[in-house]
Design an enzyme around this catalytic site. Structure first.
Site, short mmCIF file in Angstrom:
data_model
loop_
_atom_site.label_atom_id
_atom_site.label_comp_id
_atom_site.label_asym_id
_atom_site.label_seq_id
_atom_site.Cartn_x
_atom_site.Cartn_y
_atom_site.Cartn_z
N TYR A 72 65.81 41.26 32.33
CA TYR A 72 67.09 41.94 32.06
C TYR A 72 67.02 42.08 30.46
CZ TYR A 72 71.76 43.66 32.52
OH TYR A 72 72.97 44.03 32.51
N VAL A 193 79.55 46.61 44.80
CA VAL A 193 79.75 47.95 44.24
C VAL A 193 79.91 48.99 45.12
CG1 VAL A 193 78.84 49.70 42.85
CG2 VAL A 193 78.53 47.42 42.01
N ARG A 215 70.04 45.85 60.69
CA ARG A 215 70.09 44.32 60.81
C ARG A 215 70.61 44.00 62.53
NH1 ARG A 215 73.20 43.20 56.06
NH2 ARG A 215 72.20 45.29 55.46
#
Length: 388
Positions: A72, A193, A215
């Site tokens: 990052y 988000v 899934r």
């Protein structure tokens, strides 16, 4: 002898219940191997123009994992005054993890105006080291949770207010002038988000087509997102089906989709782009697949596609404290009115009864579970230090 004194000091602080603790790393590497829980003496009374704060909840965000890994662009400041020796000392500086969190003001230094003991605050300073029990900070490093007519928001909402909801809010606002009835498409729709995108879009009268990885319990995830206000929820893998475009066109009755939000990246992003109309915008804010984006040149030539990257931290820098406070009021109003619910979440408590070594093992287990397989998707994990 100094190590014995340090250990005795820690035991005394545990007994008195005033021990400070943090999750730290001394060098970058795999998170489940690099982090450790560190105890250190309680912070002293605040100097002038500073505040002592006590963290209530601090989320684990993907960017926090990237910080530990060293991938990052931002990094916490090195701490060399926490302990006399070992991690956190001048001989081995450490970094306290955490960019986001909810705290309460516990002590106010002289010459501080605008804050009082008991105020709930969130961080302004990036990489403030929120995976901690408490801290001393400058008064300009925080913003008080806005008062919206006496209505309350939850601690989880406060702790997760500065990264995910504003990312969703701004991506829906900054790139396309969307009107009620317009359509957007997104992947990673069950992320924090993505959940915020669904709710804010529904509040604005926008319709959403949401892709999540398939899934065994897909129907459960689908129902969760539909309950939040999603219009349609589809498996991400269905994007490779030749019938996907026709199905989506049927959903929209041929109306063009002008905004796509991408946090997955990788090869499926090209299939997402094929769902868009002319003069549309692709906004990328993550790469959960850890793969690059490859887009068809035809989308740029024949459809005038515009591709953007979005980072909430950059938005804060460009809009200043006034813009941040305005955004916080808008989000707090949505939360307090029930239009923006807290994300699906779980709280991991670091027990005060455990030694640093035992607590480190527990924290590493949680991080390892989150960073393997689907652990980072669909549920927000928050850290709480027992006693705070």
């Amino acid at each position: 002898m100094s190590m014995i004194r340090n250990r005795a000091c820690k035991e005394l602080f545990v007994f008195c219940g005033v021990l400070s603790r943090a999750i730290v790393f001394t060098s970058n590497g795999p998170p489940a191997k690099s982090i450790q829980v560190l105890s250190f003496p309680e912070i002293p009374p605040p100097p002038p123009k500073t505040l002592n704060i006590r963290y209530l909840l601090s989320p684990i965000n993907p960017s926090d994992i990237n910080v530990i890994e060293g991938t990052y662009p931002a990094k916490p400041i090195a701490r060399s005054n926490l302990t006399e020796n070992g991690p956190g000392s001048s001989e081995q500086p450490c970094f306290i993890v955490g960019n986001e969190g909810l705290a309460v003001v516990s002590e106010v230094g002289e010459c501080v105006r605008g804050y009082k003991k008991g105020d709930q605050v969130v961080m302004v300073k990036p990489q403030a080291g929120t995976w901690s029990s408490n801290a001393n900070i400058q008064e300009d490093d925080v913003i008080r949770i806005p008062d919206v007519g006496g209505q309350q928001i939850s601690e989880v909402q406060g702790a997760t207010m500065t990264v995910n909801p504003p990312t969703a809010y701004n991506m829906l606002k900054e790139f396309v002038d969307l009107k009620p009835g317009d359509w957007i498409v997104q992947n990673g729709a069950n992320s924090a988000v993505g959940q915020a995108v669904i709710q804010i879009a529904a509040h604005r009268g926008l319709k959403t087509i949401n892709f999540v990885r398939d899934r065994p319990d897909f129907s459960t995830v689908e129902k969760q997102l539909l309950d939040l206000g999603a219009t349609h929820v589809l498996p991400l893998e269905s994007l490779s089906d030749n019938s996907a475009r026709a199905r989506v066109k049927g959903y929209t009755n041929g109306a063009p989709i002008r905004l796509a939000l991408n946090c997955v990246s990788g090869p499926t992003t090209a299939s997402l782009v094929r769902l868009l109309g002319t003069d549309a915008h692709l906004v990328s804010y993550g790469a959960m697949s850890k793969q690059p984006i490859t887009l068809p040149t035809s989308a740029f030539i024949f459809k005038s596609l515009t591709a953007h990257g979005f980072m909430q931290g950059r938005w804060y820098k460009e809009n200043g404290r006034e813009g941040r406070e305005k955004l916080m009021r808008e989000l707090t109003t949505l939360m307090a009115s029930g239009k923006l619910k807290e994300p699906l979440h779980s709280i991991f408590t670091v027990p005060i009864s455990l030694s640093d070594e035992e607590a480190t093992t527990k924290v590493r287990e949680v991080i390892d579970q989150m960073t393997s397989g689907e652990g980072m998707v669909g549920k927000k994990m928050l850290i709480k230090f027992q006693g705070t």
